[in-house]
Motif scaffolding. Structure first.
Motif, short mmCIF file in Angstrom:
data_model
loop_
_atom_site.label_atom_id
_atom_site.label_comp_id
_atom_site.label_asym_id
_atom_site.label_seq_id
_atom_site.Cartn_x
_atom_site.Cartn_y
_atom_site.Cartn_z
N ILE A 189 9.66 13.42 7.80
CA ILE A 189 8.99 12.13 7.68
C ILE A 189 9.89 11.01 8.18
CG2 ILE A 189 8.14 10.42 6.03
CD1 ILE A 189 7.03 12.79 4.39
N GLU A 190 11.16 11.03 7.79
CA GLU A 190 12.11 10.02 8.28
C GLU A 190 12.16 10.01 9.80
OE1 GLU A 190 15.98 10.63 6.53
OE2 GLU A 190 15.16 10.60 4.50
N LEU A 191 12.18 11.21 10.39
CA LEU A 191 12.25 11.32 11.84
C LEU A 191 10.97 10.76 12.48
CD1 LEU A 191 13.84 12.43 14.28
CD2 LEU A 191 12.64 14.61 13.93
N GLN A 192 9.83 11.08 11.92
CA GLN A 192 8.58 10.59 12.48
C GLN A 192 8.44 9.08 12.34
OE1 GLN A 192 5.97 13.29 10.45
NE2 GLN A 192 5.84 14.60 12.26
N LEU A 193 8.90 8.53 11.23
CA LEU A 193 8.88 7.08 11.09
C LEU A 193 9.83 6.43 12.09
CD1 LEU A 193 8.75 6.70 7.21
CD2 LEU A 193 6.98 6.03 8.83
N LYS A 194 10.98 7.03 12.29
CA LYS A 194 11.97 6.50 13.23
C LYS A 194 11.39 6.38 14.64
CE LYS A 194 16.42 7.76 15.33
NZ LYS A 194 17.52 8.74 15.30
N TYR A 195 10.57 7.35 15.05
CA TYR A 195 10.02 7.36 16.40
C TYR A 195 8.59 6.80 16.48
CZ TYR A 195 14.09 9.79 18.16
OH TYR A 195 15.37 10.10 18.54
N GLY A 196 8.11 6.21 15.40
CA GLY A 196 6.78 5.61 15.42
C GLY A 196 5.65 6.62 15.47
N LEU A 197 5.86 7.78 14.88
CA LEU A 197 4.82 8.81 14.87
C LEU A 197 4.11 8.90 13.53
CD1 LEU A 197 6.83 11.59 16.73
CD2 LEU A 197 5.03 10.12 17.65
N ALA A 198 4.39 7.98 12.63
CA ALA A 198 3.75 7.97 11.32
C ALA A 198 3.61 6.52 10.85
CB ALA A 198 4.57 8.77 10.31
N TYR A 199 2.63 6.31 9.97
CA TYR A 199 2.41 5.00 9.37
C TYR A 199 2.47 5.14 7.85
CZ TYR A 199 0.55 3.51 13.88
OH TYR A 199 0.39 3.20 15.20
N LYS A 200 2.72 4.05 7.18
CA LYS A 200 2.67 4.04 5.73
C LYS A 200 1.37 3.34 5.30
CE LYS A 200 7.62 3.81 4.74
NZ LYS A 200 8.66 3.01 4.06
N TYR A 201 0.77 3.86 4.24
CA TYR A 201 -0.46 3.28 3.71
C TYR A 201 -0.52 3.52 2.20
CZ TYR A 201 -2.21 7.96 3.06
OH TYR A 201 -2.37 9.25 2.62
N LYS A 202 -1.40 2.81 1.54
CA LYS A 202 -1.67 3.06 0.12
C LYS A 202 -3.13 2.76 -0.15
CE LYS A 202 0.13 -1.38 -1.55
NZ LYS A 202 1.07 -1.96 -2.53
N TYR A 203 -3.55 3.04 -1.38
CA TYR A 203 -4.94 2.86 -1.78
C TYR A 203 -5.08 1.73 -2.78
CZ TYR A 203 -5.60 7.62 0.05
OH TYR A 203 -5.65 8.73 0.84
N LYS A 204 -6.21 1.06 -2.70
CA LYS A 204 -6.59 0.03 -3.67
C LYS A 204 -7.97 0.42 -4.20
CE LYS A 204 -6.81 -4.96 -4.16
NZ LYS A 204 -6.61 -6.24 -3.44
N TYR A 205 -8.08 0.64 -5.51
CA TYR A 205 -9.29 1.14 -6.14
C TYR A 205 -10.05 0.01 -6.83
CZ TYR A 205 -7.16 5.76 -5.68
OH TYR A 205 -6.59 6.90 -5.17
N ASN A 206 -11.38 0.06 -6.74
CA ASN A 206 -12.28 -0.84 -7.42
C ASN A 206 -13.40 0.02 -7.99
OD1 ASN A 206 -14.08 -2.80 -8.29
ND2 ASN A 206 -13.82 -4.08 -6.46
N LEU A 207 -13.28 0.40 -9.28
CA LEU A 207 -14.16 1.40 -9.88
C LEU A 207 -14.92 0.85 -11.06
CD1 LEU A 207 -11.44 4.22 -10.00
CD2 LEU A 207 -13.12 3.86 -8.18
N VAL A 208 -16.09 1.41 -11.32
CA VAL A 208 -16.93 1.02 -12.45
C VAL A 208 -17.11 2.24 -13.34
CG1 VAL A 208 -19.21 0.20 -13.16
CG2 VAL A 208 -18.12 -0.74 -11.11
N ARG A 209 -17.00 2.05 -14.64
CA ARG A 209 -17.18 3.15 -15.60
C ARG A 209 -18.63 3.63 -15.54
NH1 ARG A 209 -14.12 4.67 -20.00
NH2 ARG A 209 -13.06 2.67 -20.13
N GLN A 210 -18.82 4.93 -15.53
CA GLN A 210 -20.16 5.54 -15.49
C GLN A 210 -20.60 5.95 -16.87
OE1 GLN A 210 -21.96 5.82 -12.27
NE2 GLN A 210 -20.42 4.22 -12.21
#
Length: 195
Positions: free
Chosen positions: A174-195
């Protein structure tokens, strides 16, 4: 050959969390406020806003048919999150495909992975709505083609030096791929309603 190596790399890593255990103590405390089934949207957020369109496109390719919708430009997906007393399970809306199933607990406003002893997300409950966001980023491989990489030879040279049997192989890759621009970082943002 280059494409085969990169494809194998993609399959070996998939989507891997980037954080390391920080020995955060878990809390056997009160998970009751999360218990039950929650349904709503999860938005994919790129670490760098300039990379959002590329991350969304990669998610469209990977998950568009399963989760996405053209109206959301494949950046927002519908999911179902089920919390029982000790585990949380994230699936598609219909519950057919499980994306994550982990032992959890809560510590303040954090949901903690009990196995790794690290926070997964911060959360709040407002009325009947659960809002949560990952505390750390995940890695996403960009594509399986090195033809557009200006320094592909350097990447392949470093890639060949990695010990695939080492316990830290995934992190080094992963470090190598980030170094060469072959990977991106992302995360999730949740907006949920109780069922």
């Amino acid at each position: 050959m280059i494409k085969k190596i990169f494809l194998l790399t993609f399959m070996a890593i998939g989507m891997t969390a980037c954080s390391k255990s920080d020995d955060t103590p878990t809390n056997s405390g009160d998970n009751n406020k999360l218990l039950g089934t929650w349904v709503g949207t999860v938005e994919v957020i790129a670490e760098k806003p300039a990379q959002q369109s590329k991350v969304s496109e990669l998610f469209k390719q990977s998950y568009g048919a399963l989760l996405g919708s053209p109206e959301s430009n494949y950046q927002t997906y519908t999911v179902r999150v089920v919390f029982n007393e000790k585990r949380l399970n994230i699936t598609n809306k219909e519950g057919q495909y499980s994306f994550q199933d982990i032992a959890y607990s809560t510590l303040g406003d954090k949901i903690v992975d009990d196995e790794k002893k690290q926070p997964l997300a911060t959360y709040s409950i407002e009325d009947n709505r659960l809002l949560a966001e990952n505390t750390d980023f995940f890695y996403l491989i960009t594509d399986t083609n090195l033809d557009n990489l200006t320094n592909a030879e350097e990447y392949l040279k470093e890639f060949a030096q990695l010990d695939t049997t080492a316990p830290d192989y995934t992190e080094k890759l992963i470090e190598l791929q980030l170094k060469y621009g072959l990977a991106y970082k992302y995360k999730y943002k949740y907006n949920l309603v109780r069922q």
